[in-house]
Design an enzyme around this catalytic site. Structure first.
Site, PDB file in Angstrom:
ATOM      1  N   LYS A 189      -8.019  10.000   6.078  1.00  0.00           N
ATOM      2  CA  LYS A 189      -8.244   9.091   7.221  1.00  0.00           C
ATOM      3  C   LYS A 189      -7.925   9.819   8.520  1.00  0.00           C
ATOM      4  CE  LYS A 189      -7.424   4.905   4.510  1.00  0.00           C
ATOM      5  NZ  LYS A 189      -6.551   3.819   4.091  1.00  0.00           N
ATOM      6  N   GLN A 200      -0.462   2.051   4.924  1.00  0.00           N
ATOM      7  CA  GLN A 200      -1.117   2.335   3.654  1.00  0.00           C
ATOM      8  C   GLN A 200      -0.457   1.553   2.518  1.00  0.00           C
ATOM      9  OE1 GLN A 200      -3.915   4.112   3.363  1.00  0.00           O
ATOM     10  NE2 GLN A 200      -4.033   3.980   1.151  1.00  0.00           N
ATOM     11  N   ASP A 224      -7.358  -2.921   9.452  1.00  0.00           N
ATOM     12  CA  ASP A 224      -7.624  -3.103   8.016  1.00  0.00           C
ATOM     13  C   ASP A 224      -8.166  -4.507   7.730  1.00  0.00           C
ATOM     14  OD1 ASP A 224      -7.206  -1.033   6.138  1.00  0.00           O
ATOM     15  OD2 ASP A 224      -5.026  -1.120   6.432  1.00  0.00           O
TER      16      ASP A 224
HETATM   17  N1  GUN Z   1      -4.806   1.081  -0.170  1.00  0.00           N
HETATM   18  C1  GUN Z   1      -5.995   1.109  -0.836  1.00  0.00           C
HETATM   19  N2  GUN Z   1      -7.014   0.802   0.003  1.00  0.00           N
HETATM   20  C2  GUN Z   1      -6.459   0.572   1.207  1.00  0.00           C
HETATM   21  C3  GUN Z   1      -6.990   0.216   2.481  1.00  0.00           C
HETATM   22  O1  GUN Z   1      -8.205   0.014   2.667  1.00  0.00           O
HETATM   23  N3  GUN Z   1      -6.083   0.078   3.486  1.00  0.00           N
HETATM   24  C4  GUN Z   1      -4.751   0.258   3.309  1.00  0.00           C
HETATM   25  N4  GUN Z   1      -3.941   0.081   4.357  1.00  0.00           N
HETATM   26  N5  GUN Z   1      -4.225   0.584   2.139  1.00  0.00           N
HETATM   27  C5  GUN Z   1      -5.073   0.735   1.105  1.00  0.00           C
END
Ligand code: GUN
Length: 296
Positions: free
Chosen positions: A53, A97, A120
């Protein structure tokens, strides 16, 4: 039938090119889009995702603030950092995350993120806004990215039967919400199946569009899919593979070879949904920067 491949790398590149252009426009009026990312603990998969990311942020010119915390960080410390990010006008997007360590309450953490910076789309206010059809709500990145993929291949789910396997808050539930909405590239008849569904194959065989997000390899096999189905595989699973230097390979939730024999379109793993999730995160961050800076 042998499926055509939905190339998530190429489609996400098109989205990222668009985002890069928008970032340049924002920078020209003095706004540098910025995403703050928090990773608690040392989950190896999460480390890979967060690294990816941040790399993709850099490629489109989005500044990334990186906060790595030890796995035993008290919840209160996490919340205080979020408070400081919420109050910082130079930060436009916040991502924590998941999963978080067991001693941390995920709900408390998600609810502490300012809804205006919740790129998110996990804050209950954004979940509710999206569920009630508000087009301005932040939409969770994976289902939003899947909808972009469908548009890209010219597949309109209107009137079609979409079967979603998996009911997570990150993918399954918001995917069902998006596809059932009275909006372009939605309007589907949606069924949500899950680990407790009886005779899963009987349900998945009814799908025109099959989206699989359950988290185990080969959850959907060839006999569970009808000819001509559009298949979207959200899974990313590590399976042992001694022929690979790193000792494993990545596979999805779908038994790719046998399902590809019957599907009309299919996403590969890797190179399918994964890159789209990140591209939509970048897009949400730019939207947040635009709104918070009141740039039209
Ligand atoms: N863990 C797995 N997918 C995601 C996501 O799209 N965002 C976040 N913050 N954590 C995740």
């Amino acid at each position: 039938m042998s499926a055509q491949i939905i190339d998530g790398k190429a489609i996400s590149q098109a989205v990222r090119d668009e985002v890069k252009q928008e970032v340049e426009e924002l920078k020209a009026v003095g706004v540098e889009p910025c995403l703050a990312v928090m990773l608690v603990g040392d989950n190896p998969a999460s480390e890979v995702y967060v690294g990816m990311k941040e790399k993709k942020c850099a490629e489109v010119g989005i500044k990334a603030v990186d906060k790595r915390l030890p796995g035993d960080t008290p919840e209160e410390e996490i919340l205080l950092i979020l408070d400081s990010w919420n109050a910082d006008p130079s930060i436009h997007g916040i991502l924590v995350q998941l999963p978080l360590p067991d001693h941390v309450n995920e709900k408390t953490v998600m609810e502490r993120i300012s809804p205006a910076k919740d790129v998110d789309g996990f804050h209950p206010l954004n979940v509710g806004r999206m569920a009630s059809g508000d087009p301005d709500a932040f939409r969770p990145c994976t289902p939003a990215g899947i909808q972009v993929m469908l548009k890209h291949i010219g597949y309109d789910p209107a009137g079609q039967h979409a079967v979603i396997v998996g009911r997570s808050n990150i993918v399954g539930r918001p995917m069902a919400t998006i596809l059932s909405q009275k909006q372009p590239f939605a309007n589907a008849t949606v069924t949500v199946a899950h680990s407790r569904s009886r005779d899963l194959g009987a349900i998945t065989r009814l799908a025109d569009l099959l989206i699989v997000a359950v988290g185990w390899p080969e959850a959907v096999t060839g006999d569970m899919v009808s000819e001509g189905t559009v298949v979207i595989d959200v899974g990313v699973n590590r399976v042992d593979d001694e022929t690979r230097e790193r000792g494993y390979r990545l596979v999805g939730d779908v038994a790719y070879d046998e399902v590809a024999e019957k599907a009309s379109w299919i996403t590969p793993v890797p190179g399918g949904v994964g890159p789209m999730t990140i591209a939509m995160l970048l897009k949400n961050t730019v939207s947040a920067a635009r709104r918070l800076s009141a740039v039209a």
